[in-house]
Design a protein around this motif. Structure first.
Motif, PDB file in Angstrom:
ATOM      1  N   LEU A  67       0.845  -1.201   0.000  1.00 44.25           N
ATOM      2  CA  LEU A  67       0.000   0.000   0.000  1.00 44.25           C
ATOM      3  C   LEU A  67       0.879   1.250   0.000  1.00 44.25           C
ATOM      4  O   LEU A  67       0.689   2.181  -0.782  1.00 44.25           O
ATOM      5  CB  LEU A  67      -0.904  -0.001   1.241  1.00 44.25           C
ATOM      6  N   HIS A  71       1.250   3.732  -3.192  1.00 43.86           N
ATOM      7  CA  HIS A  71       0.801   5.104  -2.933  1.00 43.86           C
ATOM      8  C   HIS A  71       1.884   6.083  -3.396  1.00 43.86           C
ATOM      9  O   HIS A  71       1.613   7.110  -4.013  1.00 43.86           O
ATOM     10  CB  HIS A  71       0.511   5.278  -1.436  1.00 43.86           C
ATOM     11  N   CYS A  83      -7.018   2.726  -4.750  1.00 45.71           N
ATOM     12  CA  CYS A  83      -8.003   2.608  -3.679  1.00 45.71           C
ATOM     13  C   CYS A  83      -7.690   1.272  -2.994  1.00 45.71           C
ATOM     14  O   CYS A  83      -6.776   0.571  -3.424  1.00 45.71           O
ATOM     15  CB  CYS A  83      -9.423   2.649  -4.225  1.00 45.71           C
ATOM     16  N   ALA A  84      -8.400   0.940  -1.946  1.00 45.31           N
ATOM     17  CA  ALA A  84      -8.031  -0.280  -1.225  1.00 45.31           C
ATOM     18  C   ALA A  84      -9.258  -1.028  -0.725  1.00 45.31           C
ATOM     19  O   ALA A  84     -10.350  -0.455  -0.603  1.00 45.31           O
ATOM     20  CB  ALA A  84      -7.131   0.076  -0.048  1.00 45.31           C
ATOM     21  N   GLU A 103      -7.274   0.342   8.470  1.00 46.96           N
ATOM     22  CA  GLU A 103      -8.030   1.604   8.432  1.00 46.96           C
ATOM     23  C   GLU A 103      -7.171   2.794   8.861  1.00 46.96           C
ATOM     24  O   GLU A 103      -7.295   3.886   8.317  1.00 46.96           O
ATOM     25  CB  GLU A 103      -9.292   1.498   9.295  1.00 46.96           C
ATOM     26  N   TYR A 106      -5.090   3.717   5.874  1.00 44.70           N
ATOM     27  CA  TYR A 106      -5.871   4.416   4.840  1.00 44.70           C
ATOM     28  C   TYR A 106      -6.064   5.885   5.222  1.00 44.70           C
ATOM     29  O   TYR A 106      -5.963   6.778   4.378  1.00 44.70           O
ATOM     30  CB  TYR A 106      -7.254   3.776   4.662  1.00 44.70           C
ATOM     31  N   ILE A 111      -6.552   7.403   1.587  1.00 41.13           N
ATOM     32  CA  ILE A 111      -6.877   6.492   0.486  1.00 41.13           C
ATOM     33  C   ILE A 111      -8.341   6.049   0.603  1.00 41.13           C
ATOM     34  O   ILE A 111      -8.809   5.669   1.680  1.00 41.13           O
ATOM     35  CB  ILE A 111      -5.931   5.259   0.524  1.00 41.13           C
ATOM     36  N   GLU A 112      -9.031   6.092  -0.523  1.00 45.29           N
ATOM     37  CA  GLU A 112     -10.426   5.622  -0.584  1.00 45.29           C
ATOM     38  C   GLU A 112     -10.425   4.102  -0.344  1.00 45.29           C
ATOM     39  O   GLU A 112      -9.598   3.385  -0.906  1.00 45.29           O
ATOM     40  CB  GLU A 112     -10.933   5.951  -2.000  1.00 45.29           C
ATOM     41  N   TYR A 113     -11.320   3.607   0.509  1.00 43.24           N
ATOM     42  CA  TYR A 113     -11.292   2.162   0.796  1.00 43.24           C
ATOM     43  C   TYR A 113     -12.670   1.604   1.149  1.00 43.24           C
ATOM     44  O   TYR A 113     -13.604   2.351   1.449  1.00 43.24           O
ATOM     45  CB  TYR A 113     -10.322   1.863   1.946  1.00 43.24           C
TER      46      TYR A 113
END
Ligand code: SF4
Ligand code: ZN
Length: 314
Positions: A67, A71, A83-84, A103, A106, A111-113
């Motif tokens: 991640l 990123h 995104c994740a 979480e 993120y 980051i959108e997840y």
């Protein structure tokens, strides 16, 4: 004279990379891992400049490292998006902490997840499924159920997010283990199907990529440590009995004695794959009659598994 890093020739080394003979300082080590991931993505043409990549994050060191690196790489490509997804299989006392750590990452990286659970998707947690299978005295192992259901969950999440690629954090260790596992199971054809980047076989199946497939697991752990990434280190309670564990220990012993051997296993599989691919039938995928997801047969494995579980409960 004090020893210095092989690359920058300034700072003191903190890591000896046995397979290459390099002695690296913290900064050069981290850069080498990021560079390796960039090179792997380029070599296997994993990404296009405008891809939206969904990263599957379990909360362990490999996925949180992936991640972080993707990123960073994404910033270099203005049209690329990431995104994740975190899949909550429902494993008591194990998954909850991992979801929290994911979480936190993120939020830190903005980051959108999505978090998607087996319970909401299939009606059962993995614990419940394992219990049903245990009572019946047959069925698959928890890991086999987990694998089938998680792959589907990731694909559903990726489609929902309009992602064009799905990145998983399989390392060189995972890949070498899988090669031997397939050999030990006598499933040579599977070697041809497990790839760093999957082919486009069906519109409903998001292509999967493995950008860490040439990075040793111990090096992702060290990267996570140097970057102060907090990850879950407790192993899954179902992980103990699998043949994969024996293969992991064996490969670790071999790598210690013969540095580079994991990479050799991985490369050998690539050569076998090239030879096998020519004689491999490229069967068209169909659409499952029950759920509409891609499948080889009339009904997909997920629907088969769920049907079996329901019969037992009633
Ligand atoms: Fe699922 Fe098995 Fe991995 Fe646990 S060890 S998360 S049950 S695949
Ligand atoms: Zn189905």
């Amino acid at each position: 004279m004090t020893e210095t890093c092989t690359v920058c020739k300034r700072k003191p080394p903190v890591y000896f990379r046995k397979y290459s003979g390099e002695k690296l300082c913290k900064k050069c080590f981290c850069e080498s891992i990021e560079e390796k991931v960039r090179a792997t993505i380029a070599k296997y043409e994993m990404l296009e400049f405008n891809d939206k990549t969904m990263i599957a994050v379990s909360g362990g060191k490999d996925s949180l490292t992936l991640l972080r690196i993707l990123h960073k790489i994404e910033q270099e490509f203005p049209k690329a998006e990431i995104c994740a997804v975190t899949i909550d299989e429902g494993i008591k006392g194990y998954r909850d902490e991992a979801v929290k750590l994911a979480e936190q990452a993120y939020a830190e990286l903005d980051i959108e997840y999505t978090v998607l659970s087996f319970k909401e998707l299939y009606g059962y947690t993995l614990d419940e499924i394992a219990e049903i299978a245990r009572k019946r005295g047959k069925g698959l192992t928890p890991c086999a159920y987990c694998g089938v259901l998680r792959r589907r969950a990731m694909n559903i999440a990726a489609k929902k997010a309009n992602a064009t690629k799905l990145a998983t954090a399989h390392t060189l260790d995972d890949e070498a283990q899988t090669v031997l596992l397939n050999l030990f199971h006598g499933d040579v054809w599977r070697i041809a199907r497990v790839k760093p980047v999957t082919d486009e076989v069906h519109g409903g199946l998001v292509r999967r990529i493995k950008p860490l497939c040439e990075v040793l697991e111990r090096e992702t752990a060290l990267y996570a440590y140097f970057k102060k990434i907090r990850f879950q280190s407790v192993p899954c309670p179902y992980a103990g009995t699998a043949l994969r564990n024996d293969i992991r220990s064996m490969l670790n012993r071999m790598e210690e004695k013969h540095p580079g051997i994991k990479y050799t296993v991985f490369r050998s599989a690539e050569k076998i794959r090239e030879a096998l691919e020519e004689s491999l039938e490229k069967g068209e995928l169909r659409t499952c009659e029950v759920c509409g997801e891609p499948t080889v047969g009339r009904i997909c494995k997920v629907c088969e598994v769920l049907e079996e579980l329901r019969i037992n409960v009633e």
